[in-house]
Scaffold this active site. Structure first.
Site, short mmCIF file in Angstrom:
data_model
loop_
_atom_site.label_atom_id
_atom_site.label_comp_id
_atom_site.label_asym_id
_atom_site.label_seq_id
_atom_site.Cartn_x
_atom_site.Cartn_y
_atom_site.Cartn_z
N ARG A 242 1.13 -10.62 7.66
CA ARG A 242 1.09 -9.46 6.77
C ARG A 242 2.34 -8.63 7.02
O ARG A 242 2.49 -8.01 8.08
CB ARG A 242 -0.17 -8.62 7.03
N ASP B 81 10.39 24.42 -2.02
CA ASP B 81 11.21 23.76 -3.02
C ASP B 81 12.68 23.63 -2.63
O ASP B 81 13.44 22.95 -3.32
CB ASP B 81 11.14 24.51 -4.35
N CYS C 82 11.63 25.57 2.90
CA CYS C 82 10.76 26.20 1.91
C CYS C 82 10.01 25.13 1.11
O CYS C 82 10.20 23.94 1.30
CB CYS C 82 11.59 27.06 0.96
N LYS D 72 0.83 -1.21 0.00
CA LYS D 72 0.00 0.00 0.00
C LYS D 72 0.86 1.26 0.00
O LYS D 72 2.07 1.21 0.23
CB LYS D 72 -0.93 -0.01 1.22
N TYR E 176 12.64 32.49 5.37
CA TYR E 176 11.38 33.15 5.69
C TYR E 176 11.30 33.51 7.17
O TYR E 176 11.74 32.76 8.05
CB TYR E 176 10.20 32.24 5.34
N ARG F 33 -10.60 0.61 14.46
CA ARG F 33 -10.55 1.24 13.14
C ARG F 33 -11.61 0.65 12.21
O ARG F 33 -12.59 1.31 11.88
CB ARG F 33 -9.12 1.07 12.57
N HIS G 241 -6.08 -6.72 13.48
CA HIS G 241 -4.81 -6.00 13.49
C HIS G 241 -4.54 -5.50 14.90
O HIS G 241 -5.44 -5.01 15.58
CB HIS G 241 -4.85 -4.82 12.51
#
Length: 390
Positions: free
Chosen positions: A220, A311, A309, A36, A263, A135, A164
């Site tokens: 699993r 990027d 930042c 997953k 920043y 869950r 689980h």
């Protein structure tokens, strides 16, 4: 690769991790490899093929879209979808030979609108029970009794029954023991219902490694497949992380005492120093939670300074460096190493949050792939020979 920021995925590490895990388990236990979240950020199709190389019996994904991607990539192993799909998509799942998680009678009632009993295809399902994680899953005998008539339909095959654990990675095993007892009680419900169930499974990665006696019919293996596991709690099996993350300096500049950087003026130089800019940022999944971590440059640790930042990020260099110098954010240089465990501790999370956060903007580069394919047929023949029924 147009930008020199990349993740290296060592497929041999994944292959050897799975091999070592399998060898630690009882002989007849089946292995479900969990692919997953794009193979925990490592690349779903590549990891699925690698799992097949070491004889994984089944794959698992979280959502229907992920399963369809694997099928489109040519993956033919059985695939279990761990999250119940929308009933209206049942025929799409059947067309791609996918196994479904079910957790309520209401799902079947709605599903029958889209797949009548007269349809020739059989649905393979795994029943999910909730033993304490809270869950997904049925919780009571009443829930089970409502589900039983639907499971007895001629076009339903119950391939699995599972739960689980919530605390398999904790030193204190009290709650895990409680969940185990609940699951065993629920298994008794199933066995008294005259339903043929092929596999019972409760152990994910940590539970399977710490408590092989909980392996039942199948385990699993997700996080451990990629080298993420609590080594202090599991000493018998050694696993290696498969992913390292690298970039290169794109600018080097002198920052003078009193100068600000980044920043919001979040960093001010307390003395003259060299600063390097690295082309990776929070849009790549390297979030601002990673502020005040370190990277490796020329085999030395260098602090990330200022706000990360979108990027880029900036690092305080150990000295003047050339543009193009390699930067390692996860992995090794010389005797120094930055691990997933170190970074996960910094952000108060787990290794897999970091690996799955790395976005598609980061190129995945696969190493040892050719060698892995050379060994594939040998591994399959060896596994079949060891497990041959005499």
């Amino acid at each position: 690769m147009y930008r020199e920021t990349w993740a290296e995925i060592n497929l041999n590490h994944i292959r050897n991790n799975l091999k070592n895990i399998r060898e630690s388990l009882p002989r007849k236990v089946k292995l479900m490899a969990v692919i997953k979240a794009d193979g925990y950020g490592h690349g779903a199709a590549e990891c699925a093929r690698t799992a097949e190389q070491v004889g994984a019996d089944t794959l698992a994904v979280a959502y229907l879209e992920e399963a369809l991607h694997l099928r489109a990539s040519g993956i033919t192993l059985p695939i279990l979808i761990l999250t119940p799909i929308q009933p209206k998509h049942v025929m799409l799942a059947l067309d791609h030979d996918l196994m479904l998680t079910v957790a309520s009678a209401s799902w079947f009632r709605e599903m029958r609108v889209f797949k009548p009993y007269t349809s020739g295809k059989k649905i393979q399902v795994h029943v999910k029970v909730d033993t304490g994680l809270g869950r997904i899953g049925l919780q009571s005998m009443k829930d089970w009794d409502e589900l039983v008539p639907w499971l007895k339909a001629n076009d339903i095959v119950v391939d699995g029954f599972y739960t689980h654990f919530a605390t398999a990675g904790k030193v204190d095993t009290t709650f895990l023991e409680l969940q185990t007892k609940r699951f065993i009680d629920m298994m008794e419900w199933s066995k008294k219902s005259d339903i043929a169930i092929r596999h019972y499974h409760c152990a994910g990665s940590v539970a399977a490694l710490r408590f092989p006696e909980l392996a039942m019919d199948m385990v699993r293996i997700g996080a451990a497949m990629y080298g993420f596991y609590p080594g202090k709690l599991v000493s018998a099996v050694k696993l290696l992380p498969a992913l390292s993350l690298h970039s290169k300096l794109i600018q080097v500049k002198k920052l003078y005492r009193g100068d600000y950087l980044g920043y919001d003026n979040m960093y001010q130089a307390d003395k003259d120093q060299w600063i390097g800019t690295v082309p990776i940022g929070y849009a790549d999944g390297w979030s601002q939670n990673m502020q005040h971590t370190e990277v490796l440059i020329n085999g030395q640790r260098a602090n990330v300074v200022g706000k990360i930042c979108m990027d880029q990020l900036m690092v305080k260099l150990p000295g003047p460096c050339e543009v193009g110098t390699k930067v390692t954010l996860i992995g090794s240089q010389g005797d120094e190493q930055i691990t997933f465990a170190e970074l996960a501790s910094h952000i108060g999370s787990v290794a897999q949050e970091i690996s799955t956060s790395l976005t598609a903007r980061i190129t995945r580069s696969y190493i040892n792939m050719e060698e892995a394919w050379i060994h594939w047929e040998k591994e399959k023949l060896s596994y079949k020979s060891k497990n041959a029924v005499i």
